[in-house]
Design a protein around this motif. Structure first.
Motif, PDB file in Angstrom:
ATOM      1  N   MET A 356       0.843  -1.198   0.000  1.00 38.30           N
ATOM      2  CA  MET A 356       0.000   0.000   0.000  1.00 38.30           C
ATOM      3  C   MET A 356       0.876   1.245   0.000  1.00 38.30           C
ATOM      4  O   MET A 356       1.818   1.358   0.796  1.00 38.30           O
ATOM      5  CB  MET A 356      -0.916   0.039   1.224  1.00 38.30           C
ATOM      6  N   GLN A 392      -8.264  -0.716  -0.755  1.00 38.44           N
ATOM      7  CA  GLN A 392      -7.462  -0.173  -1.842  1.00 38.44           C
ATOM      8  C   GLN A 392      -8.101  -0.609  -3.159  1.00 38.44           C
ATOM      9  O   GLN A 392      -8.452  -1.779  -3.332  1.00 38.44           O
ATOM     10  CB  GLN A 392      -6.029  -0.696  -1.748  1.00 38.44           C
ATOM     11  N   HIS A 394      -8.241  -0.553  -7.546  1.00 39.96           N
ATOM     12  CA  HIS A 394      -7.318  -0.742  -8.654  1.00 39.96           C
ATOM     13  C   HIS A 394      -7.415   0.409  -9.656  1.00 39.96           C
ATOM     14  O   HIS A 394      -7.731   0.225 -10.841  1.00 39.96           O
ATOM     15  CB  HIS A 394      -7.638  -2.082  -9.348  1.00 39.96           C
ATOM     16  N   GLY A 398      -5.377   4.637  -5.677  1.00 42.77           N
ATOM     17  CA  GLY A 398      -5.799   3.479  -4.902  1.00 42.77           C
ATOM     18  C   GLY A 398      -6.869   3.779  -3.878  1.00 42.77           C
ATOM     19  O   GLY A 398      -7.310   2.881  -3.167  1.00 42.77           O
ATOM     20  N   TYR A 399      -7.297   5.036  -3.794  1.00 46.96           N
ATOM     21  CA  TYR A 399      -8.282   5.428  -2.783  1.00 46.96           C
ATOM     22  C   TYR A 399      -9.498   6.050  -3.456  1.00 46.96           C
ATOM     23  O   TYR A 399      -9.403   7.076  -4.145  1.00 46.96           O
ATOM     24  CB  TYR A 399      -7.675   6.430  -1.808  1.00 46.96           C
ATOM     25  N   SER A 409      -7.748  -4.187  -4.661  1.00 45.97           N
ATOM     26  CA  SER A 409      -6.418  -4.577  -5.095  1.00 45.97           C
ATOM     27  C   SER A 409      -5.514  -4.807  -3.880  1.00 45.97           C
ATOM     28  O   SER A 409      -5.408  -3.952  -3.004  1.00 45.97           O
ATOM     29  CB  SER A 409      -5.798  -3.502  -5.994  1.00 45.97           C
ATOM     30  N   ALA A 412      -0.369  -2.188  -4.689  1.00 45.10           N
ATOM     31  CA  ALA A 412      -0.379  -0.837  -5.253  1.00 45.10           C
ATOM     32  C   ALA A 412       0.475  -0.790  -6.515  1.00 45.10           C
ATOM     33  O   ALA A 412       1.639  -1.210  -6.496  1.00 45.10           O
ATOM     34  CB  ALA A 412       0.165   0.157  -4.226  1.00 45.10           C
ATOM     35  N   TYR A 413      -0.108  -0.333  -7.583  1.00 39.67           N
ATOM     36  CA  TYR A 413       0.584  -0.102  -8.846  1.00 39.67           C
ATOM     37  C   TYR A 413       1.354  -1.337  -9.326  1.00 39.67           C
ATOM     38  O   TYR A 413       2.573  -1.299  -9.514  1.00 39.67           O
ATOM     39  CB  TYR A 413       1.534   1.091  -8.712  1.00 39.67           C
ATOM     40  N   TRP A 437      -2.185  -1.031 -14.240  1.00 38.52           N
ATOM     41  CA  TRP A 437      -2.258   0.097 -13.299  1.00 38.52           C
ATOM     42  C   TRP A 437      -0.865   0.432 -12.762  1.00 38.52           C
ATOM     43  O   TRP A 437      -0.272  -0.327 -11.998  1.00 38.52           O
ATOM     44  CB  TRP A 437      -3.198  -0.267 -12.148  1.00 38.52           C
TER      45      TRP A 437
END
Length: 594
Positions: A356, A392, A394, A398-399, A409, A412-413, A437
């Protein structure tokens, strides 16, 4: 090679008794700071970055990092022992906990652990060689070691054992019990069990009597590096952490984690990413030029990246079985690292369960996306939730708590590193941009970034130990000109697999066990006069021959499994032959006779 090593004491509050100790290490291409309050890669007073890459350049890539732990107590309350900046006081302080989970009773007892122990593989090899001679009826130490032998001070003070009369555990730091008597006696041949070529060891605890929601855990940290010219090892710092549950509670759904404040040169233009296949999070530049800013010089047009790869995550709960690989065709993938489908029961280690990103509210981001301050918020971050409990998602940063329907997801990324869709629970997110993403295609403005990586879940009963092996890897455009720097990072991350330490037993009796020493090394003949044949499994590397005071007397390349070297220029005596290459190091003694 190890360039510099200094230990600096300073005043910084960490708890009721002591002030934190700081050490700064320059090894290979990285220089980094550590503190006895849990912070890795921060400077002594906490006001500046502490991971310099390249070493001596004045360019920093990480501002701070710290261990996180969270779980659910039997009464369903949340516990969290998670280290950040130490704004008011630090979560962790020096020293072990007593077996009943209580702190040391006096400032002096805590202060004895407010330090680092530094041990090298060369020291270990020389120590073992000396005591091999002492216990060998055919070897006379007075003749073989004419200058005598002085045991390194950190061998003598190595925190191998706790004071059981005061309630501490019998064994603390791992050691080799040379004479198999169950007691740490370096003057009888015992020595520290370390990882790598240069290891820095510390013991800390989470100050359970000084903070709400603390878990009562003991944290053993060993950072280590290899003396290697191999590009991947030359740019990597390894971390081996062991946590022990000293409380009387069993925690369910527990997670280990690492909080990273990445500041890649100019920290105002960073992007983050996750490589799901490699269980790795990373930071890269959001622009094509990284200018100098604030406490750090920039990487300019020779851009850098740093990855944090989990090489061995938390050990999965035992079930008496050798669990099959979770992801067919992949050695590591997401929440799977080592031990799966290897014929051994209950050694399966998890990997990256969640990642995250975190953002600064002061820069205009929602409050829920900043570093969580509450115990519950910190635990949420370990399981892929924002501080307000929302998932989180996608997309974007993420928010988006009001998004419906949404694709949750775990990572993150992740870009296109999750072809099996583990991070989205098997759902194709149908991300509209090519490459998946990523911050670079999510229309995010580059900026200051932090990342939390976690490994779990597992059950953590009183007295249980858990382990986390991870590494920080640095790469730069100029390392492989013409190759995308993220591809260079990935190649380095692949190259270091298998060089990690793994869980070290607290005591090994009667034999040396240093991870990654190549067990197949022979010197033929030995003793030798004119020539000696080095026979090893290493087919590409280097050999070094050192005398008993550490001077290099011979050096050369190894290109086959058998290499003959000329000894005619050496005087009679005992020498150390070290062979290194392909991620392995081996040391043997050689007797040269007239």
């Amino acid at each position: 090679m190890l360039k510099t090593l200094t230990l600096v004491w300073f005043l910084f509050p960490i708890g009721a008794f002591a002030q934190s100790a700081h050490i700064f290490v320059s090894a290979n291409n990285i220089a980094y700071g550590q503190n006895t309050d849990g912070r890795i890669f921060n400077n002594a007073d906490g006001s500046g970055p502490g991971f310099e890459a390249p070493a001596g350049s004045g360019i920093y890539a990480i501002y701070n990092a710290g261990p996180w732990f969270g779980g659910i107590a039997p009464n369903q309350s949340v516990v969290s022992s998670s280290q950040g900046y130490c704004d008011e006081s630090c979560v962790y302080g020096p020293g072990p906990l007593k077996a009943d989970g209580s702190l040391q009773s006096t400032p002096e007892a805590q202060q004895a652990f407010n330090r680092f122990w530094t041990v090298t593989a060369d020291q270990v090899a020389y120590h073992e060689l000396y005591f091999d001679c002492v216990y060998d009826p055919q070897c006379n130490p007075t003749i073989s070691f004419p200058g005598g032998y002085v045991i390194p001070p950190d061998f003598i003070t190595w925190p191998a054992e706790g004071n059981t009369d005061e309630g501490f555990a019998q064994y603390l730091a791992p050691f080799i019990d040379y004479n198999s008597d169950g007691i740490y006696n370096p003057d009888q041949g015992d020595y520290p069990n370390i990882c790598g070529d240069v290891a820095i060891y510390s013991i800390m605890n989470d100050n359970p009597e000084q903070g709400e929601g603390r878990a009562g855990i003991e944290l053993h940290t060993m950072t280590y590096t290899y003396n290697s010219s191999d590009a991947a090892l030359f740019n990597t710092v390894f971390v081996n952490q062991r946590i022990i549950n000293r409380s009387s509670l069993t925690y369910s759904d527990a997670y280990l984690g690492v909080w990273n404040d990445f500041d890649l040169g100019n920290y105002t233009d960073d992007y983050l990413g996750t490589d799901v296949e490699r269980s790795m999070v990373f930071v890269y530049n959001g622009n094509n030029f990284d200018s100098s800013f604030d406490a750090s010089a920039g990487y300019l047009d020779d851009l850098g990246v740093v990855g944090m790869r989990i090489l061995g995550g938390a050990v999965a709960d035992a079930n008496g079985l050798d669990d099959a690989t979770q992801v067919e065709g992949f050695t590591t993938y997401g929440n799977q690292t080592s031990g799966w489908g290897d014929g051994i029961a209950d050694n399966e280690r998890l990997g990256l369960s969640y990642s995250m990103s975190r953002y600064n509210t002061g820069s205009g981001f929602p409050f829920a996306t900043d570093d969580p301050q509450s115990v519950v918020g910190q635990y949420f971050a370990l399981i892929g939730l924002w501080a307000d409990g929302s998932s989180q998602v996608h997309e974007g940063i993420g928010y988006n708590p009001n998004m419906f329907p949404f694709t949750p997801s775990k990572y993150a990324y992740p870009g296109d590193s999750d072809p099996l869709l583990q991070g989205t629970f098997g759902t194709d997110p149908n991300y509209p941009a090519a490459g998946g993403w990523a911050e670079s295609n999510a229309n995010n403005a580059p900026g200051d970034r932090k990342m939390i990586a976690s490994s779990g879940p597992f059950t953590f009963a009183p007295g249980d130990m858990q382990y986390l092996d991870y590494a920080y890897i640095f790469a730069r455009d100029s390392h492989e000109p013409g190759v995308d720097v993220l591809e260079t990072l990935r190649s380095y991350a692949d190259a270091i697999v298998g060089t990690e330490c793994g869980p070290l037993p607290q005591i090994i009796t009667g034999t040396r066990q240093l991870k990654n020493d190549n067990s197949y090394l022979r010197l033929l003949p030995n003793p030798a006069s004119n020539n000696v044949m080095i026979e090893t499994a290493i087919s590409a590397g280097r050999f070094s021959v050192m005398d008993m005071i550490g001077r290099l007397v011979l050096q050369g390349n190894i290109t086959t499994s058998r290499t003959e070297i000329d000894l005619q220029g050496l005087t009679a005596g005992i020498y150390l032959v070290k062979v290194e290459g392909e991620g392995s190091v081996a040391v043997k003694k050689l007797v040269v006779k007239q």
